[in-house]
Write a protein that holds these residues in place. Sequence first.
Motif, PDB file in Angstrom:
ATOM      1  N   THR A 596      42.261  25.591  54.493  1.00  0.00           N
ATOM      2  CA  THR A 596      41.081  25.268  55.286  1.00  0.00           C
ATOM      3  C   THR A 596      39.801  25.801  54.666  1.00  0.00           C
ATOM      4  OG1 THR A 596      42.384  25.244  57.322  1.00  0.00           O
ATOM      5  CG2 THR A 596      40.017  25.616  57.567  1.00  0.00           C
ATOM      6  N   THR A 597      39.851  27.005  54.108  1.00  0.00           N
ATOM      7  CA  THR A 597      38.629  27.709  53.736  1.00  0.00           C
ATOM      8  C   THR A 597      38.395  27.689  52.232  1.00  0.00           C
ATOM      9  OG1 THR A 597      39.914  29.744  53.748  1.00  0.00           O
ATOM     10  CG2 THR A 597      38.683  29.233  55.744  1.00  0.00           C
ATOM     11  N   HIS A 598      37.356  28.378  51.795  1.00  0.00           N
ATOM     12  CA  HIS A 598      37.073  28.541  50.369  1.00  0.00           C
ATOM     13  C   HIS A 598      38.175  29.408  49.753  1.00  0.00           C
ATOM     14  CE1 HIS A 598      32.965  26.807  50.794  1.00  0.00           C
ATOM     15  NE2 HIS A 598      33.256  27.097  52.048  1.00  0.00           N
ATOM     16  N   THR A 599      38.475  29.174  48.506  1.00  0.00           N
ATOM     17  CA  THR A 599      39.782  29.567  47.971  1.00  0.00           C
ATOM     18  C   THR A 599      39.803  30.864  47.165  1.00  0.00           C
ATOM     19  OG1 THR A 599      39.345  28.075  46.102  1.00  0.00           O
ATOM     20  CG2 THR A 599      40.655  27.219  47.926  1.00  0.00           C
ATOM     21  N   GLN A 600      38.667  31.526  46.977  1.00  0.00           N
ATOM     22  CA  GLN A 600      38.651  32.708  46.119  1.00  0.00           C
ATOM     23  C   GLN A 600      39.631  33.782  46.588  1.00  0.00           C
ATOM     24  OE1 GLN A 600      35.436  35.806  44.177  1.00  0.00           O
ATOM     25  NE2 GLN A 600      34.811  34.698  45.996  1.00  0.00           N
ATOM     26  N   ALA A 601      39.584  34.144  47.864  1.00  0.00           N
ATOM     27  CA  ALA A 601      40.469  35.188  48.388  1.00  0.00           C
ATOM     28  C   ALA A 601      41.929  34.773  48.274  1.00  0.00           C
ATOM     29  CB  ALA A 601      40.116  35.504  49.835  1.00  0.00           C
ATOM     30  N   THR A 602      42.184  33.474  48.397  1.00  0.00           N
ATOM     31  CA  THR A 602      43.559  32.979  48.283  1.00  0.00           C
ATOM     32  C   THR A 602      44.108  33.210  46.881  1.00  0.00           C
ATOM     33  OG1 THR A 602      43.123  31.302  49.975  1.00  0.00           O
ATOM     34  CG2 THR A 602      45.010  30.935  48.529  1.00  0.00           C
ATOM     35  N   VAL A 603      43.294  32.987  45.866  1.00  0.00           N
ATOM     36  CA  VAL A 603      43.752  33.179  44.487  1.00  0.00           C
ATOM     37  C   VAL A 603      44.081  34.646  44.222  1.00  0.00           C
ATOM     38  CG1 VAL A 603      43.163  32.948  42.057  1.00  0.00           C
ATOM     39  CG2 VAL A 603      42.468  31.178  43.672  1.00  0.00           C
ATOM     40  N   TYR A 604      43.230  35.540  44.663  1.00  0.00           N
ATOM     41  CA  TYR A 604      43.515  36.970  44.478  1.00  0.00           C
ATOM     42  C   TYR A 604      44.839  37.348  45.154  1.00  0.00           C
ATOM     43  CZ  TYR A 604      38.891  38.335  42.600  1.00  0.00           C
ATOM     44  OH  TYR A 604      37.773  38.509  41.820  1.00  0.00           O
ATOM     45  N   ALA A 605      45.054  36.856  46.380  1.00  0.00           N
ATOM     46  CA  ALA A 605      46.278  37.202  47.106  1.00  0.00           C
ATOM     47  C   ALA A 605      47.516  36.636  46.413  1.00  0.00           C
ATOM     48  CB  ALA A 605      46.196  36.691  48.543  1.00  0.00           C
ATOM     49  N   ILE A 606      47.422  35.416  45.897  1.00  0.00           N
ATOM     50  CA  ILE A 606      48.530  34.836  45.135  1.00  0.00           C
ATOM     51  C   ILE A 606      48.867  35.727  43.948  1.00  0.00           C
ATOM     52  CG2 ILE A 606      49.166  32.929  43.593  1.00  0.00           C
ATOM     53  CD1 ILE A 606      47.616  31.062  45.499  1.00  0.00           C
ATOM     54  N   ALA A 607      47.851  36.176  43.238  1.00  0.00           N
ATOM     55  CA  ALA A 607      48.081  37.011  42.054  1.00  0.00           C
ATOM     56  C   ALA A 607      48.673  38.364  42.426  1.00  0.00           C
ATOM     57  CB  ALA A 607      46.768  37.194  41.294  1.00  0.00           C
ATOM     58  N   GLU A 608      48.208  38.942  43.514  1.00  0.00           N
ATOM     59  CA  GLU A 608      48.766  40.229  43.952  1.00  0.00           C
ATOM     60  C   GLU A 608      50.243  40.085  44.320  1.00  0.00           C
ATOM     61  OE1 GLU A 608      47.688  43.182  43.878  1.00  0.00           O
ATOM     62  OE2 GLU A 608      45.523  43.287  44.110  1.00  0.00           O
ATOM     63  N   GLN A 609      50.581  39.024  45.046  1.00  0.00           N
ATOM     64  CA  GLN A 609      51.983  38.819  45.409  1.00  0.00           C
ATOM     65  C   GLN A 609      52.815  38.515  44.171  1.00  0.00           C
ATOM     66  OE1 GLN A 609      52.651  36.385  48.844  1.00  0.00           O
ATOM     67  NE2 GLN A 609      54.857  36.218  48.520  1.00  0.00           N
ATOM     68  N   ALA A 610      52.264  37.724  43.256  1.00  0.00           N
ATOM     69  CA  ALA A 610      52.990  37.398  42.031  1.00  0.00           C
ATOM     70  C   ALA A 610      53.269  38.645  41.208  1.00  0.00           C
ATOM     71  CB  ALA A 610      52.180  36.397  41.203  1.00  0.00           C
ATOM     72  N   ALA A 611      52.299  39.555  41.147  1.00  0.00           N
ATOM     73  CA  ALA A 611      52.501  40.780  40.376  1.00  0.00           C
ATOM     74  C   ALA A 611      53.695  41.565  40.899  1.00  0.00           C
ATOM     75  CB  ALA A 611      51.231  41.634  40.431  1.00  0.00           C
ATOM     76  N   ASP A 612      53.828  41.641  42.205  1.00  0.00           N
ATOM     77  CA  ASP A 612      54.974  42.370  42.768  1.00  0.00           C
ATOM     78  C   ASP A 612      56.284  41.633  42.514  1.00  0.00           C
ATOM     79  OD1 ASP A 612      53.498  44.490  43.603  1.00  0.00           O
ATOM     80  OD2 ASP A 612      53.604  44.051  45.743  1.00  0.00           O
ATOM     81  N   ILE A 613      56.254  40.304  42.569  1.00  0.00           N
ATOM     82  CA  ILE A 613      57.460  39.526  42.266  1.00  0.00           C
ATOM     83  C   ILE A 613      57.921  39.816  40.836  1.00  0.00           C
ATOM     84  CG2 ILE A 613      58.333  37.185  41.861  1.00  0.00           C
ATOM     85  CD1 ILE A 613      56.540  36.265  44.197  1.00  0.00           C
ATOM     86  N   ILE A 614      56.983  39.814  39.906  1.00  0.00           N
ATOM     87  CA  ILE A 614      57.313  40.043  38.493  1.00  0.00           C
ATOM     88  C   ILE A 614      57.806  41.474  38.281  1.00  0.00           C
ATOM     89  CG2 ILE A 614      56.329  40.156  36.163  1.00  0.00           C
ATOM     90  CD1 ILE A 614      54.376  37.910  37.116  1.00  0.00           C
ATOM     91  N   LYS A 615      57.155  42.428  38.915  1.00  0.00           N
ATOM     92  CA  LYS A 615      57.584  43.817  38.774  1.00  0.00           C
ATOM     93  C   LYS A 615      59.013  44.014  39.260  1.00  0.00           C
ATOM     94  CE  LYS A 615      53.043  46.064  39.083  1.00  0.00           C
ATOM     95  NZ  LYS A 615      52.176  46.956  39.885  1.00  0.00           N
ATOM     96  N   VAL A 616      59.336  43.423  40.369  1.00  0.00           N
ATOM     97  CA  VAL A 616      60.707  43.539  40.900  1.00  0.00           C
ATOM     98  C   VAL A 616      61.702  42.879  39.953  1.00  0.00           C
ATOM     99  CG1 VAL A 616      62.250  42.790  42.761  1.00  0.00           C
ATOM    100  CG2 VAL A 616      60.001  43.758  43.312  1.00  0.00           C
ATOM    101  N   ASP A 617      61.361  41.700  39.451  1.00  0.00           N
ATOM    102  CA  ASP A 617      62.276  40.986  38.559  1.00  0.00           C
ATOM    103  C   ASP A 617      62.577  41.785  37.290  1.00  0.00           C
ATOM    104  OD1 ASP A 617      62.502  38.894  40.278  1.00  0.00           O
ATOM    105  OD2 ASP A 617      61.512  37.409  39.010  1.00  0.00           O
ATOM    106  N   HIS A 618      61.611  42.574  36.847  1.00  0.00           N
ATOM    107  CA  HIS A 618      61.786  43.306  35.591  1.00  0.00           C
ATOM    108  C   HIS A 618      62.000  44.803  35.797  1.00  0.00           C
ATOM    109  CE1 HIS A 618      60.908  39.980  32.809  1.00  0.00           C
ATOM    110  NE2 HIS A 618      60.068  39.551  33.748  1.00  0.00           N
ATOM    111  N   GLY A 619      62.181  45.220  37.052  1.00  0.00           N
ATOM    112  CA  GLY A 619      62.430  46.625  37.318  1.00  0.00           C
ATOM    113  C   GLY A 619      61.302  47.524  36.852  1.00  0.00           C
ATOM    114  N   MET A 620      60.061  47.072  37.038  1.00  0.00           N
ATOM    115  CA  MET A 620      58.905  47.792  36.514  1.00  0.00           C
ATOM    116  C   MET A 620      58.397  48.842  37.493  1.00  0.00           C
ATOM    117  SD  MET A 620      56.940  44.494  34.917  1.00  0.00           S
ATOM    118  CE  MET A 620      55.359  45.347  34.778  1.00  0.00           C
ATOM    119  N   GLN A 621      57.622  49.774  36.958  1.00  0.00           N
ATOM    120  CA  GLN A 621      56.963  50.785  37.767  1.00  0.00           C
ATOM    121  C   GLN A 621      55.694  50.215  38.376  1.00  0.00           C
ATOM    122  OE1 GLN A 621      56.187  54.334  35.464  1.00  0.00           O
ATOM    123  NE2 GLN A 621      58.146  54.212  34.396  1.00  0.00           N
TER     124      GLN A 621
END
Length: 622
Positions: A596-621
């Motif tokens: 519905t809204t302007h997308t800047q905050a959505t992109v940041y949130a996608i990236a933050e969630q993706a970072a945690d997904i990747i960290k879990v997949d690779h057993g990262m700190q």
Amino acid sequence: MDQKLAKIADIANQTFDFVVIGGGTAGLTLAARLSEDPNVSVAVLEAGKAHFNDELVVSVQGWMRQFMDPEYDWKFTTVPQKDANGRVSVWSRGKGLGGSSAMNFLMWTRPQREDIEALEALGNQGWNWERFYEYSKKTEKFCSSSKARMEDKYKEEAVGFDGPLPISFARTTSGAEIPFRMSLEKHGITTSNDTLSGDAMGAWKAVSVIDPTTETRSYAANAYLLPAIDRPNLHVLTEAYVTKIIISHSRGTGDAVAARGVEFQHGETGHVVNVAREVILSAGAIKSPQILELSGIGNRSLLEPLGVSVHLDLPGVGENVQEHIVHNALAFLMHDGHNIITSDLLRDPSFRAKLVKSDPDFKEPLSLAFTGLNFVPLQKFSDHADDIIRELEAKLAREEASYPPGLKEQYEYQLKLLKDPNVPDVELMVAPFSFKPEGTAPRRHYDHTAATVPIIAILPTLLHPFSRGTIHVASSDPLTQPAVDPQYLAQSADLDILVEAWKFARKVVQTPPFSNLVVTEVAPGNSVSTDAQIREYIRDHVETVWHTCGSLSMLPKNCGGVVDPKLKACHLTASSVYGTDNIRVVDLSILPLQVTTHTQATVYAIAEQAADIIKVDHGMQG
């Protein structure tokens, strides 16, 4: 600061655990989060320049001078739009560190709850409102003010305070927003006290990505990259134009393919950087599908005629493109003496001095931001809402057999939202930049001549378009722009809704107290009054708000998907083997439905969630 960036010798022929393609909003967020683990190495390839401490970037007013400047703006163009009278549009995108977060309109808005719940409803487990809400707040460093204005409305529990990105309410507004809001209230649209908790309905002042301590833009480069730039495991190379991902079939199982490196140009020379773990594609919804297709991942029937060797036949690449559609030529000359401010007027030193002298609340630097947002459901602004919905539903049912995989399910969800009077369908933006008063055509953002009279535009914007477009390579030459075809107004309901929104916007403008501020309508004026004239006028002036999504949709493969819920480019076989072993996509291209809204905050949130997904997949700190 530029000396802290990588040199070509630091990147070329070297091997990194993660190679991030694109140093924009998502790419820099990811790079900062992944490099929190000192045991992994991260390289970022950005096609544009650094632009550190660049006045055009950090100044709140600077975005006006970035548009159409090829150093800052990719300046993509669409193909002629047959349902918009052959119109060709320019799609501006940020070029340089920070990407579009370095050149956007500074608005910080969260989507409607239903927009995010759609992700899980369409098959993406774990992508729901509650998780999104927390990741979005993780980005934020909300800065309250002891001199907050009455319109600076928010709930403390709805914002984050400990994130890297300073956000605040802009000190300077155009002066037209509150009168417009008051006129809206006379048509049943109330002012919202909390728009960051998943309900965008109503009239409100948007939070801005402005650091109030410096009155400068907050963006991915100064919020995420600069605090991390001294890490020895993070290497960022600018002016590195990616041409393709180098694909191998030797890793993984079944018919999976893997990235073993990234090919890019730096200066006039081609180079390769090797990858040990993953390539993460964060080049945005226009460039990301182009790079995948140039790498041989996409629709075989489109790629082979262009001479591109196909490694993975994935027909969803570049499909399902959606854009917020805006009409940008409804403008009004305002009376003097009411402290109406536009971005153009602020470029006049004498006007600035007079403004500061007239009101002690106006202090330099005057950071005028685009803050007047108003979100309205179809049922509130049109007496024809039921007819539009009924005709659209019948049309979609008639055409169902011709839909590509997954579109039926998307339309069913969109229809549910359209029928819901608690979900906005249109935004009316109060725009503080000026239009040519002597004609009907708007003054483009890249026209650097300042207007000398106060002119305010009202921009009706379609939030959930039913039209679907495409973005595909036009050539095997990576330097050739992709063919961007948003197919504006291909679904007649999109135009029907915009016509009703346009008429409503004009009605609100003619309602006190806003009408008391208006001298005359300078675009289009009395020559456009009937429904037929309005329809043609919209066709002639339809544009985008540059919120492209869907080109690499996160959906099941049999529904036209390109990435799975872990954001891996996927091709599910009978034995559920992923098509790519180590390529992920993290940017707005993954959203299968427009928000519905302007997308800047959505992109940041996608990236933050993706970072945690990747960290879990690779057993990262971290």
